[in-house]
Design a protein around this motif. Structure first.
Motif, PDB file in Angstrom:
ATOM      1  N   LEU A  33      45.933  61.915  39.240  1.00  0.00           N
ATOM      2  CA  LEU A  33      45.698  61.181  40.473  1.00  0.00           C
ATOM      3  C   LEU A  33      47.053  60.889  41.111  1.00  0.00           C
ATOM      4  O   LEU A  33      47.771  59.996  40.686  1.00  0.00           O
ATOM      5  N   ASN A  34      47.426  61.726  42.092  1.00  0.00           N
ATOM      6  CA  ASN A  34      48.743  61.547  42.700  1.00  0.00           C
ATOM      7  C   ASN A  34      48.658  60.694  43.966  1.00  0.00           C
ATOM      8  O   ASN A  34      48.030  61.076  44.941  1.00  0.00           O
ATOM      9  N   LEU A  35      49.290  59.539  43.890  1.00  0.00           N
ATOM     10  CA  LEU A  35      49.304  58.647  45.043  1.00  0.00           C
ATOM     11  C   LEU A  35      50.745  58.430  45.476  1.00  0.00           C
ATOM     12  O   LEU A  35      51.649  58.431  44.652  1.00  0.00           O
ATOM     13  N   THR A  36      50.957  58.250  46.786  1.00  0.00           N
ATOM     14  CA  THR A  36      52.291  57.825  47.210  1.00  0.00           C
ATOM     15  C   THR A  36      52.447  56.367  46.807  1.00  0.00           C
ATOM     16  O   THR A  36      51.479  55.672  46.477  1.00  0.00           O
ATOM     17  N   ASN A  37      53.681  55.904  46.824  1.00  0.00           N
ATOM     18  CA  ASN A  37      53.946  54.527  46.431  1.00  0.00           C
ATOM     19  C   ASN A  37      53.135  53.561  47.288  1.00  0.00           C
ATOM     20  O   ASN A  37      52.526  52.612  46.793  1.00  0.00           O
ATOM     21  N   GLY A  38      53.125  53.824  48.615  1.00  0.00           N
ATOM     22  CA  GLY A  38      52.393  52.946  49.527  1.00  0.00           C
ATOM     23  C   GLY A  38      50.907  52.922  49.216  1.00  0.00           C
ATOM     24  O   GLY A  38      50.295  51.863  49.124  1.00  0.00           O
ATOM     25  N   GLU A  39      50.333  54.112  49.001  1.00  0.00           N
ATOM     26  CA  GLU A  39      48.900  54.199  48.700  1.00  0.00           C
ATOM     27  C   GLU A  39      48.575  53.478  47.399  1.00  0.00           C
ATOM     28  O   GLU A  39      47.593  52.743  47.300  1.00  0.00           O
ATOM     29  N   PHE A  40      49.433  53.687  46.380  1.00  0.00           N
ATOM     30  CA  PHE A  40      49.194  53.069  45.084  1.00  0.00           C
ATOM     31  C   PHE A  40      49.128  51.550  45.216  1.00  0.00           C
ATOM     32  O   PHE A  40      48.207  50.906  44.724  1.00  0.00           O
ATOM     33  N   TRP A  41      50.118  50.983  45.925  1.00  0.00           N
ATOM     34  CA  TRP A  41      50.147  49.519  46.022  1.00  0.00           C
ATOM     35  C   TRP A  41      49.030  48.991  46.905  1.00  0.00           C
ATOM     36  O   TRP A  41      48.493  47.918  46.674  1.00  0.00           O
ATOM     37  N   TYR A  42      48.680  49.762  47.915  1.00  0.00           N
ATOM     38  CA  TYR A  42      47.552  49.373  48.764  1.00  0.00           C
ATOM     39  C   TYR A  42      46.290  49.267  47.908  1.00  0.00           C
ATOM     40  O   TYR A  42      45.565  48.272  47.959  1.00  0.00           O
ATOM     41  N   ALA A  43      46.082  50.291  47.071  1.00  0.00           N
ATOM     42  CA  ALA A  43      44.876  50.299  46.237  1.00  0.00           C
ATOM     43  C   ALA A  43      44.912  49.177  45.205  1.00  0.00           C
ATOM     44  O   ALA A  43      43.942  48.432  45.031  1.00  0.00           O
ATOM     45  N   LEU A  44      46.048  49.044  44.522  1.00  0.00           N
ATOM     46  CA  LEU A  44      46.135  48.059  43.442  1.00  0.00           C
ATOM     47  C   LEU A  44      45.953  46.631  43.991  1.00  0.00           C
ATOM     48  O   LEU A  44      45.163  45.844  43.462  1.00  0.00           O
ATOM     49  N   THR A  45      46.690  46.305  45.080  1.00  0.00           N
ATOM     50  CA  THR A  45      46.578  44.937  45.603  1.00  0.00           C
ATOM     51  C   THR A  45      45.199  44.709  46.205  1.00  0.00           C
ATOM     52  O   THR A  45      44.655  43.613  46.106  1.00  0.00           O
ATOM     53  N   GLY A  46      44.616  45.776  46.802  1.00  0.00           N
ATOM     54  CA  GLY A  46      43.264  45.633  47.348  1.00  0.00           C
ATOM     55  C   GLY A  46      42.267  45.313  46.250  1.00  0.00           C
ATOM     56  O   GLY A  46      41.418  44.421  46.405  1.00  0.00           O
ATOM     57  N   ILE A  47      42.395  46.018  45.102  1.00  0.00           N
ATOM     58  CA  ILE A  47      41.480  45.749  43.985  1.00  0.00           C
ATOM     59  C   ILE A  47      41.691  44.331  43.451  1.00  0.00           C
ATOM     60  O   ILE A  47      40.741  43.591  43.193  1.00  0.00           O
ATOM     61  N   CYS A  48      42.962  43.921  43.336  1.00  0.00           N
ATOM     62  CA  CYS A  48      43.252  42.567  42.865  1.00  0.00           C
ATOM     63  C   CYS A  48      42.636  41.531  43.799  1.00  0.00           C
ATOM     64  O   CYS A  48      42.087  40.514  43.350  1.00  0.00           O
ATOM     65  N   LEU A  49      42.739  41.774  45.104  1.00  0.00           N
ATOM     66  CA  LEU A  49      42.171  40.827  46.068  1.00  0.00           C
ATOM     67  C   LEU A  49      40.657  40.739  45.898  1.00  0.00           C
ATOM     68  O   LEU A  49      40.079  39.647  45.908  1.00  0.00           O
ATOM     69  N   LEU A  50      40.012  41.910  45.711  1.00  0.00           N
ATOM     70  CA  LEU A  50      38.559  41.914  45.529  1.00  0.00           C
ATOM     71  C   LEU A  50      38.160  41.121  44.289  1.00  0.00           C
ATOM     72  O   LEU A  50      37.223  40.318  44.320  1.00  0.00           O
ATOM     73  N   ILE A  51      38.921  41.352  43.195  1.00  0.00           N
ATOM     74  CA  ILE A  51      38.611  40.607  41.964  1.00  0.00           C
ATOM     75  C   ILE A  51      38.806  39.107  42.197  1.00  0.00           C
ATOM     76  O   ILE A  51      37.972  38.281  41.824  1.00  0.00           O
ATOM     77  N   GLY A  52      39.916  38.777  42.850  1.00  0.00           N
ATOM     78  CA  GLY A  52      40.197  37.369  43.119  1.00  0.00           C
ATOM     79  C   GLY A  52      39.120  36.734  43.977  1.00  0.00           C
ATOM     80  O   GLY A  52      38.671  35.617  43.702  1.00  0.00           O
ATOM     81  N   ALA A  53      38.684  37.457  45.008  1.00  0.00           N
ATOM     82  CA  ALA A  53      37.648  36.922  45.891  1.00  0.00           C
ATOM     83  C   ALA A  53      36.330  36.772  45.140  1.00  0.00           C
ATOM     84  O   ALA A  53      35.617  35.772  45.298  1.00  0.00           O
ATOM     85  N   TRP A  54      36.043  37.754  44.264  1.00  0.00           N
ATOM     86  CA  TRP A  54      34.798  37.713  43.489  1.00  0.00           C
ATOM     87  C   TRP A  54      34.779  36.471  42.592  1.00  0.00           C
ATOM     88  O   TRP A  54      33.793  35.735  42.525  1.00  0.00           O
ATOM     89  N   ILE A  55      35.918  36.221  41.907  1.00  0.00           N
ATOM     90  CA  ILE A  55      35.985  35.049  41.029  1.00  0.00           C
ATOM     91  C   ILE A  55      35.805  33.763  41.837  1.00  0.00           C
ATOM     92  O   ILE A  55      35.045  32.873  41.468  1.00  0.00           O
ATOM     93  N   ALA A  56      36.505  33.696  42.977  1.00  0.00           N
ATOM     94  CA  ALA A  56      36.433  32.470  43.777  1.00  0.00           C
ATOM     95  C   ALA A  56      35.028  32.253  44.311  1.00  0.00           C
ATOM     96  O   ALA A  56      34.537  31.123  44.345  1.00  0.00           O
ATOM     97  N   LEU A  57      34.364  33.341  44.720  1.00  0.00           N
ATOM     98  CA  LEU A  57      33.002  33.204  45.235  1.00  0.00           C
ATOM     99  C   LEU A  57      32.023  32.805  44.139  1.00  0.00           C
ATOM    100  O   LEU A  57      31.110  32.003  44.355  1.00  0.00           O
ATOM    101  N   ASN A  58      32.238  33.367  42.933  1.00  0.00           N
ATOM    102  CA  ASN A  58      31.394  32.965  41.806  1.00  0.00           C
ATOM    103  C   ASN A  58      31.581  31.503  41.473  1.00  0.00           C
ATOM    104  O   ASN A  58      30.641  30.786  41.165  1.00  0.00           O
ATOM    105  N   LEU A  59      32.852  31.088  41.549  1.00  0.00           N
ATOM    106  CA  LEU A  59      33.180  29.710  41.204  1.00  0.00           C
ATOM    107  C   LEU A  59      32.462  28.741  42.136  1.00  0.00           C
ATOM    108  O   LEU A  59      32.015  27.676  41.730  1.00  0.00           O
ATOM    109  N   GLN A  60      32.338  29.167  43.398  1.00  0.00           N
ATOM    110  CA  GLN A  60      31.766  28.280  44.409  1.00  0.00           C
ATOM    111  C   GLN A  60      30.368  27.795  44.010  1.00  0.00           C
ATOM    112  O   GLN A  60      30.032  26.637  44.195  1.00  0.00           O
ATOM    113  N   SER A  61      29.580  28.720  43.427  1.00  0.00           N
ATOM    114  CA  SER A  61      28.209  28.344  43.108  1.00  0.00           C
ATOM    115  C   SER A  61      28.045  27.957  41.640  1.00  0.00           C
ATOM    116  O   SER A  61      26.936  27.691  41.191  1.00  0.00           O
ATOM    117  N   SER A  62      29.159  27.912  40.883  1.00  0.00           N
ATOM    118  CA  SER A  62      29.081  27.518  39.479  1.00  0.00           C
ATOM    119  C   SER A  62      29.043  25.991  39.382  1.00  0.00           C
ATOM    120  O   SER A  62      29.315  25.303  40.366  1.00  0.00           O
TER     121      SER A  62
END
Lengths: 290, 318
Positions: free
Chosen positions: B156-185
């Motif tokens: 899987l060959n990604l440019t540096n920019g693409e790699f970080w875009y994907a990685l930080t995007g996934i981290c943001l999704l995970i973070g948002a998922w946790i925060a949204l779950n927390l809201q109704s916990s």
């Protein structure tokens, strides 16, 4: 010994300015419950406006007077345009508004004035006075004397005049003050004007020693805030003692421990006060009505 | 199958992250995007603290600094892999938040803002002054995270920019998922209860101090991970990451979009991340505009952009 005395002199000089900033915090906090993070910008404006008015050819006392009046007007504008419209907003919002105001004032000053460091001549020459092997600048005496005069004047104002008592009544209970016919809106305006003028006055006094620039306000606000916390938020006597103590601690930290961590003293104090005596030295324990 | 609002938010966010790059005119936009996601992650932590629990921290940048410098120092001094250094920084941040928060969150009102402010400035001061360790105000190099090489081994060959875009995007999704779950916990409900009234919350048996500390620790971990990602992406970090202005910026992002909602806060992060890119010509006016935005939003749109706009639309429907 003379070394210690030297640190004490410089500590009290800076401490007097912190005390003035803390006093400004206290007045606004009492009148409105707002923690005004723009307090340091008033000090900056006092110094900067004086610098530029003086450079434009005005005599120093007139320039200083203009600076104090203009800054007081800025304080009134802050209240009218930003604090009053948000009345009843949660603490979070009010804190953000005053931080926004402080950033705004800084940004505006950077455009209106410039980014240079400025000063103007000391009031009575630059010759230091020798005391027991240490030296103190005449300007330091001006700062200390000025701060004491402000505190004495305010004490008279709050205890001897009807208007001062109206301000005190408003800070005790706004609703009750309104019911006995006090114009609380005017009291708010007055508090912001007074607090801004005191800050500007401090800026005028201290600029010949510490110099000034558009970005000195934030650090002063934080230090003044630490001083107010140390003395006990909302207590003018606490502001005076807290300011002087903080100045001394800073000077001693710089002298005996590390000049790099001089500024840390204020924040270590904030944390220590909050951990061990959240009401500060002179504060009262508050209770909540449900 | 009925999909709840929480998942619609996440699906929308994921789609936005995945589709936007199709319209990127140059590689530079990947970098702006990942900057936005990192800010969004830090701001999501503020939603938990300020939006759910009603506490304000002016020292989040201090935790970002700890996260950032953990990635710079731990790999070099203790041989910790950079990816693990993220976890280490988060752990240190969490523990510090607990230690600072425990005595202070018993108190009410503006105390946490003051204490966290003091804490943040102390962190910045240490990073500036301990030159032997941190190299001082000039900043320090951060080692490569090494994952990109791993991915290209798998074809899987990604440019540096693409790699970080994907990685930080996934981290943001995970973070948002946790925060949204927390809201109704249960914890989230407790947090929102004490936001309404601490006295009322404690009378129904909520340990007010404890849930407030939980919120503060969670927000510190978010800020720390965001700081780590920022440092790893830039391969460089300076003490400015822990500066007071960075803290203020994060809080402003959160309140701009709407501090009570995850998508709102992420939108706020987006606006304030893109604004300086768009307004580079107006760099002189940046502080002026930032100050005006902060005051204006708090006065006129007290709930932030997203809730205020939503309300306006609903008002028109009726």
């Amino acid at each position: 010994m003379s070394e210690l005395l030297q640190f004490v002199f410089s500590g009290i000089t800076v401490g007097a300015v912190y005390a003035l900033v803390a006093l400004g915090f206290t007045i606004i906090f009492n009148a409105s419950g707002v923690v005004n993070f723009a307090q340091g910008e008033f000090v900056m404006l006092g110094g900067m406006i004086t610098v530029f008015a003086h450079a434009a050819g005005l005599p120093l006392p007139l320039a200083a007077l203009i600076a104090i009046v203009v800054t007081a007007a800025v304080g009134v504008a802050l209240n009218r345009l930003a604090i009053e419209p948000a009345r009843g907003a949660p603490v979070v919002s009010l804190i953000i508004i005053t931080i926004g105001a402080s950033i705004f004032i800084r940004g505006a000053s950077q455009l209106i004035f410039d980014k240079q460091i400025h000063s103007f001549p000391a009031f009575s020459g630059d010759d230091p006075i020798h005391v027991l092997g240490a030296t103190i600048l005449m300007q330091s005496l001006w700062v200390i004397g000025g701060a004491l005069a402000v505190f004495a004047g305010l004490w008279l104002f709050f205890t001897k005049t009807l208007l001062g008592r109206a301000v005190l009544a408003t800070s005790n209970n706004r609703m009750a003050a309104q019911l006995v016919g006090i114009n609380t809106k005017f009291v708010m305006t007055l508090s912001f004007a007074l607090s801004a003028a005191i800050g500007a006055f401090g800026g005028v006094l201290v600029t010949p020693i510490t110099l000034t620039a558009y970005d000195v306000g934030l650090a002063l606000a934080l230090k003044g805030f630490a001083a107010a916390m140390l003395g006990g938020m909302g207590n003018p006597k606490g502001a005076l003692v807290g300011g002087l103590l903080l100045g001394l601690l800073e000077a001693l930290t710089a002298g005996y421990l590390s000049s790099q961590y001089k500024d840390a003293a204020a924040f270590v104090i904030i944390l220590a006060v909050l951990f061990f005596m959240p009401q500060g030295l002179f504060g009262r324990k508050s209770t909540d009505r449900v | 199958m009925r999909i709840s609002g929480k998942y619609w938010t996440l699906i929308f966010l994921a789609a936005l992250i995945a589709v936007t790059p199709l319209f990127f005119p140059s590689g530079y936009y990947f970098r702006v995007g990942s900057l936005l996601f990192v800010n969004g992650l830090a701001v999501t932590g503020i939603v938990v603290l300020t939006g759910y629990a009603g506490q304000i921290s002016l020292g989040q940048a201090g935790f970002a600094g700890i996260g950032g410098y953990a990635c710079a120092l731990a790999p070099v001094h203790w041989g910790v892999p950079p990816a693990l250094a993220v976890v280490l920084g988060a752990a240190v941040s969490g523990v510090l938040a607990y230690l600072v928060g425990r005595p202070i969150l018993r108190l009410k009102g503006y105390y946490l803002s003051v204490a966290s402010l003091g804490f943040g400035i102390l962190v910045a001061m240490v990073l500036n002054n301990e030159r032997e360790l941190t190299k001082g105000p000039d900043g320090i190099n951060v080692p490569d995270i090494g994952l990109r090489g791993l991915l290209s081994d798998w074809g899987l060959n990604l440019t540096n920019g693409e790699f970080w875009y994907a990685l930080t995007g996934i981290c943001l999704l995970i973070g948002a998922w946790i925060a949204l779950n927390l809201q109704s916990s249960p914890t989230g409900r407790a947090l929102r209860a004490l936001h309404g009234s601490e006295v009322a919350a404690s009378t129904v048996g909520i340990d007010v101090a404890r849930v407030k500390i939980q919120a503060f620790v969670i927000s510190a971990i978010y800020a720390s991970v965001a700081g780590s990602l920022m440092a790893l992406q830039n391969k460089f970090v300076t003490p400015d990451i822990a500066g007071f202005l960075h803290s203020v910026e994060m809080v402003t992002m959160a309140v701009l979009g709407g501090v009570a909602s995850v998508p709102g806060a992420i939108l706020g992060a987006g606006v304030l991340t893109l604004l300086p890119q768009v307004l580079t010509v107006l760099a002189e006016y940046e502080q002026l505009i930032l100050g005006l935005v902060m005051m204006g939003v708090m006065i006129f749109l007290q709930e932030g952009l997203v809730p205020s706009i939503l309300r306006w639309f609903r008002g028109r429907d009726e």
